[in-house]
Design an enzyme around this catalytic site. Structure first.
Site, PDB file in Angstrom:
ATOM      1  CG  ASN A 184     -32.931  16.315  -2.793  1.00  0.00           C
ATOM      2  OD1 ASN A 184     -32.338  17.230  -2.242  1.00  0.00           O
ATOM      3  ND2 ASN A 184     -33.796  15.559  -2.146  1.00  0.00           N
ATOM      4  CG  ASP A 201     -33.020  18.361   0.430  1.00  0.00           C
ATOM      5  OD1 ASP A 201     -33.767  19.280   0.050  1.00  0.00           O
ATOM      6  OD2 ASP A 201     -33.436  17.234   0.763  1.00  0.00           O
ATOM      7  CG  HIS A 202     -26.982  17.197   0.523  1.00  0.00           C
ATOM      8  ND1 HIS A 202     -27.401  17.283   1.836  1.00  0.00           N
ATOM      9  CD2 HIS A 202     -27.136  15.901   0.188  1.00  0.00           C
ATOM     10  CE1 HIS A 202     -27.772  16.091   2.261  1.00  0.00           C
ATOM     11  NE2 HIS A 202     -27.636  15.233   1.271  1.00  0.00           N
ATOM     12  CG  HIS A 217     -36.973  16.099   3.160  1.00  0.00           C
ATOM     13  ND1 HIS A 217     -36.420  14.921   3.604  1.00  0.00           N
ATOM     14  CD2 HIS A 217     -38.059  16.312   3.946  1.00  0.00           C
ATOM     15  CE1 HIS A 217     -37.145  14.438   4.601  1.00  0.00           C
ATOM     16  NE2 HIS A 217     -38.136  15.280   4.837  1.00  0.00           N
ATOM     17  NE  ARG A 224     -34.640  15.700   7.980  1.00  0.00           N
ATOM     18  CZ  ARG A 224     -34.520  14.409   7.659  1.00  0.00           C
ATOM     19  NH1 ARG A 224     -34.165  14.060   6.445  1.00  0.00           N
ATOM     20  NH2 ARG A 224     -34.729  13.476   8.556  1.00  0.00           N
ATOM     21  NE  ARG A 258     -31.553  16.922   9.574  1.00  0.00           N
ATOM     22  CZ  ARG A 258     -31.523  15.597   9.738  1.00  0.00           C
ATOM     23  NH1 ARG A 258     -30.837  14.851   8.899  1.00  0.00           N
ATOM     24  NH2 ARG A 258     -32.161  15.015  10.729  1.00  0.00           N
ATOM     25  CD  GLU A 294     -37.477  13.774  -0.430  1.00  0.00           C
ATOM     26  OE1 GLU A 294     -36.776  13.921  -1.442  1.00  0.00           O
ATOM     27  OE2 GLU A 294     -37.028  13.392   0.662  1.00  0.00           O
ATOM     28  CB  THR A 301     -35.291   9.548   3.732  1.00  0.00           C
ATOM     29  OG1 THR A 301     -35.436  10.950   3.570  1.00  0.00           O
ATOM     30  CG2 THR A 301     -36.647   8.907   3.913  1.00  0.00           C
ATOM     31  CD  GLU A 303     -38.411   9.102  -4.692  1.00  0.00           C
ATOM     32  OE1 GLU A 303     -39.105  10.136  -4.572  1.00  0.00           O
ATOM     33  OE2 GLU A 303     -37.196   9.050  -4.407  1.00  0.00           O
ATOM     34  CG  HIS A 315     -32.409   7.219  -0.368  1.00  0.00           C
ATOM     35  ND1 HIS A 315     -31.248   6.804   0.232  1.00  0.00           N
ATOM     36  CD2 HIS A 315     -32.897   8.211   0.406  1.00  0.00           C
ATOM     37  CE1 HIS A 315     -31.056   7.506   1.327  1.00  0.00           C
ATOM     38  NE2 HIS A 315     -32.038   8.370   1.458  1.00  0.00           N
ATOM     39  N   GLY A 316     -29.705   7.128  -2.865  1.00  0.00           N
ATOM     40  CA  GLY A 316     -28.416   6.461  -2.991  1.00  0.00           C
ATOM     41  C   GLY A 316     -27.960   6.240  -4.423  1.00  0.00           C
ATOM     42  CG  HIS A 329     -24.832  12.527  -0.874  1.00  0.00           C
ATOM     43  ND1 HIS A 329     -24.587  13.364   0.181  1.00  0.00           N
ATOM     44  CD2 HIS A 329     -23.691  11.835  -1.082  1.00  0.00           C
ATOM     45  CE1 HIS A 329     -23.360  13.176   0.606  1.00  0.00           C
ATOM     46  NE2 HIS A 329     -22.793  12.249  -0.139  1.00  0.00           N
TER      47      HIS A 329
HETATM   48  N1  PXP Z   1     -35.819  10.349  -2.793  1.00  0.00           N
HETATM   49  C1  PXP Z   1     -36.179  10.529  -1.499  1.00  0.00           C
HETATM   50  C2  PXP Z   1     -37.580  10.224  -1.100  1.00  0.00           C
HETATM   51  C3  PXP Z   1     -35.255  11.014  -0.555  1.00  0.00           C
HETATM   52  O1  PXP Z   1     -35.615  11.177   0.716  1.00  0.00           O
HETATM   53  C4  PXP Z   1     -33.957  11.338  -0.987  1.00  0.00           C
HETATM   54  C5  PXP Z   1     -32.983  11.917  -0.011  1.00  0.00           C
HETATM   55  O2  PXP Z   1     -33.407  13.173   0.379  1.00  0.00           O
HETATM   56  C6  PXP Z   1     -33.643  11.151  -2.344  1.00  0.00           C
HETATM   57  C7  PXP Z   1     -34.588  10.629  -3.216  1.00  0.00           C
HETATM   58  C8  PXP Z   1     -32.294  11.467  -2.874  1.00  0.00           C
HETATM   59  O3  PXP Z   1     -31.374  10.606  -2.310  1.00  0.00           O
HETATM   60  P1  PXP Z   1     -29.830  10.891  -2.522  1.00  0.00           P
HETATM   61  O4  PXP Z   1     -29.535  12.202  -1.840  1.00  0.00           O
HETATM   62  O5  PXP Z   1     -29.173   9.728  -1.874  1.00  0.00           O
HETATM   63  O6  PXP Z   1     -29.618  10.979  -4.007  1.00  0.00           O
END
Ligand code: PXP
Length: 239
Positions: free
Chosen positions: A7, A9-10, A43, A45, A49, A70, A101, A151, A191-192, A214
């Site tokens: 991902n 996004d960051h 993602h 949004r 952002r 996403e 999320t 997921e 996630h996480g 992240h």
């Molecule tokens: N999966 C989904 C559905 C998410 O919303 C996110 C965060 O954007 C992630 C995975 C990735 O999570 P993380 O950034 O904590 O690795």
């Protein structure tokens, strides 16, 4: 063996800190692919952002593995998805005030709406994944919609602080993964997840992919995308 989707996004979050053009998430996506990602996730949004419309369109043109968009199930974003045609959409809940999320989508609350969404995506050959809690009710709802993938939300596992709770959360994920797999769904997780906690998740045999943002981008800031992606891909593949 599981695989890694990155991902990005960051990378865009950092760009937006100055509102300029660097760093570019499109460059990061290409590097992630070069070094072992089997998919790129972003993602889009409602408040844009981090990733914006330009990013999604450029990613659509340049990503060679698969693009996972996403998104919240709103008409605006659905329209964009149907226009750019990613390989996959992952439907998530979205709140304007959240930092990231929070929790899985309640598919069971509106099966009819989500079924129509799946049909619209399938008409364009876009696969659909729902981001859900490891719950039988939610898995059964997803099956009813005709979606392809779930997921599993790993945030509660990632936040567990005692060994007992970690095991409890892992067991919930493993049980859900097995049930969904036996019901014909593909199972991913995310996630996480980070370099420390990912191994037990990818050792669940039904989980074929994890989506990580992240922790990986944070490490890339220090050691570079190549090392960050290679090291995570190795952990995810268990090599
Ligand atoms: N999966 C989904 C559905 C998410 O919303 C996110 C965060 O954007 C992630 C995975 C990735 O999570 P993380 O950034 O904590 O690795």
């Amino acid at each position: 063996m599981a695989e890694l989707a990155v991902n990005i996004d960051h990378i865009a979050t950092l760009r937006e800190a100055r509102g300029g053009i660097e760093p570019d998430p499109v460059t990061a996506a290409l590097l992630a692919e070069l070094h072992g990602a089997v998919g790129i996730v972003c993602h889009l949004r409602e408040d844009r952002r981090h990733v914006n419309d330009r990013d999604v369109r450029m990613l659509r043109e340049t990503v060679q593995t698969k693009l996972d968009l996403e998104m919240a199930a709103t008409e605006e974003i659905i329209g964009i998805a149907l226009e750019i045609i990613p390989e996959l959409v992952t439907i998530v809940p979205e709140k304007r005030e959240e930092l990231t999320t929070e929790g899985g989508l309640n598919v069971a609350a509106d099966i009819r709406y989500y079924t129509t969404l799946v049909q619209r995506m399938h008409e364009k050959d876009i696969e659909v994944s729902f981001f859900i809690e490891p719950s039988t009710t939610q898995i059964e709802a997803v099956i009813e919609t005709g979606a392809d993938i779930i997921e599993l939300h790993t945030g509660t596992y990632a936040n567990a602080r005692t060994a007992h709770d970690v095991q409890l959360q892992l067991a919930r994920i493993a049980e859900a993964a097995q049930y969904a797999h036996e019901s014909g769904l593909r199972v991913t997780a995310g996630h996480g997840l980070n370099y420390v906690n990912v191994a037990p998740v990818v050792s669940i045999p039904q989980i074929v992919e994890v989506s990580i943002g992240h922790a990986l981008i944070s490490r890339a800031v220090i050691v570079g995308m190549e090392r960050a992606v290679r090291d995570m891909a190795a952990l995810v593949r268990g090599v």
